[in-house]
Write a protein that holds these residues in place. Sequence first.
Motif, PDB file in Angstrom:
ATOM      1  N   LEU A 200       0.798  -1.225   0.000  1.00 30.35           N
ATOM      2  CA  LEU A 200       0.000   0.000   0.000  1.00 30.35           C
ATOM      3  C   LEU A 200       0.834   1.279   0.000  1.00 30.35           C
ATOM      4  O   LEU A 200       0.530   2.208  -0.763  1.00 30.35           O
TER       5      LEU A 200
ATOM      6  N   VAL B  62      -6.185  -6.945  -5.600  1.00 29.52           N
ATOM      7  CA  VAL B  62      -6.617  -7.922  -4.594  1.00 29.52           C
ATOM      8  C   VAL B  62      -5.462  -8.358  -3.696  1.00 29.52           C
ATOM      9  O   VAL B  62      -5.655  -9.238  -2.838  1.00 29.52           O
TER      10      VAL B  62
ATOM     11  N   ALA C 293      -3.782  -6.683  -1.367  1.00 33.62           N
ATOM     12  CA  ALA C 293      -3.826  -6.178   0.009  1.00 33.62           C
ATOM     13  C   ALA C 293      -5.062  -5.302   0.160  1.00 33.62           C
ATOM     14  O   ALA C 293      -5.697  -4.896  -0.820  1.00 33.62           O
ATOM     15  N   GLU C 294      -5.403  -5.004   1.381  1.00 32.08           N
ATOM     16  CA  GLU C 294      -6.556  -4.153   1.660  1.00 32.08           C
ATOM     17  C   GLU C 294      -6.256  -2.694   1.328  1.00 32.08           C
ATOM     18  O   GLU C 294      -5.115  -2.242   1.427  1.00 32.08           O
ATOM     19  N   MET C 295      -7.317  -1.982   0.930  1.00 35.01           N
ATOM     20  CA  MET C 295      -7.279  -0.551   0.620  1.00 35.01           C
ATOM     21  C   MET C 295      -6.452  -0.206  -0.620  1.00 35.01           C
ATOM     22  O   MET C 295      -6.302   0.968  -0.945  1.00 35.01           O
TER      23      MET C 295
ATOM     24  N   GLU D 127      -8.937   1.174  -3.365  1.00 38.68           N
ATOM     25  CA  GLU D 127      -9.351   2.558  -3.120  1.00 38.68           C
ATOM     26  C   GLU D 127      -8.197   3.538  -3.324  1.00 38.68           C
ATOM     27  O   GLU D 127      -8.418   4.687  -3.715  1.00 38.68           O
TER      28      GLU D 127
ATOM     29  N   TYR E 235     -13.461  -3.324  -5.849  1.00 39.15           N
ATOM     30  CA  TYR E 235     -12.526  -3.055  -4.759  1.00 39.15           C
ATOM     31  C   TYR E 235     -12.190  -1.565  -4.619  1.00 39.15           C
ATOM     32  O   TYR E 235     -11.340  -1.212  -3.807  1.00 39.15           O
TER      33      TYR E 235
END
Length: 355
Positions: A241, A275, A277-279, A282, A333
Amino acid sequence: MKDKTTASTNSNSNHCPQGVPGVGAQRWARQNTRLTSQLRAETKAAKHRISFYEGKSSGHERRVEEDGGEGCRVCGRSVIRSLTGPGTVAAVWLRQDSTTRLQGQGTRDCGSSPPRISLFTSMKPLDISKDRTQLETKGFTVKATMKNTVVVGPPAAGAFRERPAKPTTFRKLYERGEFPMALEHNTTGNRIAWKVEIEKLDYHHYLPLFFDGLCETAHPYGFFACQGVHDLLEHGGAKILPIIPQLILPIKNALNTRNRQVICTTLKVLQHLVVSAEMVGEALVPYYRQILPVLNIFKNMNRNSGDGIDYSQQKRENIGDLIQETLEVLECYGGPDAFINIKYMVPTYESCFLK
């Protein structure tokens, strides 16, 4: 003495043309001799000579044969032979497209200027058609308003034309041996043998370099870049991220090459990146302006195979289907603002949640 001259004249004269009744051999010979002597007298000061074909008619109709004689190498004049009827002999100089041609028979010397017209019998006017070549010119110019010009169409925009990729930093560092990896061959295919644990690598340094190598198509640079990106994304986790802003420019450069193979590889990597990792999905929304323009160009590029089998669907190499799949992943996502931003850059896209 007189008999010798007559004998030599008769021996050098032409025979009576076949199919022309009422014309004797002696009359035909005297007519040809008179024409030859007059033509020689008119161009006495010439520098070179052209030999013309003597006309022989097999019928009673007018006949014109082009390119039937010899030409002058100096002035570029060529000779054509023609007959306007039985027993008719004519010598005419004609100018056509800066080329002077002589029709008739006998012997004439070429001078700097054409001689006066020598017409011994009446003849019909010759049909001379000039070869006018049309000039091609661009639109909105002065030449476009002239006659005998054709305005060519506008040049191709080249939206689908491939752009040559610049030398990448990935190739330079790979040739130096600065990557801790090697190529491993096994029964299932090639894979990367990492010399260190992937989790211990500096992602801020290595991940942008591997993304920069997505433009490569030559082996083994393309394989190491693609496979290395997937390995790093698989083991990256939370380290990915913070590096998103450094990955936008390599992704944009890879898509702007317009290379079908590079675009397919980049889209698969982009799906894996979302997909991984999270965030991350966005975090990519503010960068849709740099990523999605090329996807809008190639969105409708699908193969129409009819009733055949398209094996690229199984290999995921159909650009149109792969772009649609990537846009749906970005919408799923990307959060609540993903669809409106995708719709702004790709107007033909429809939300996957409405299906």
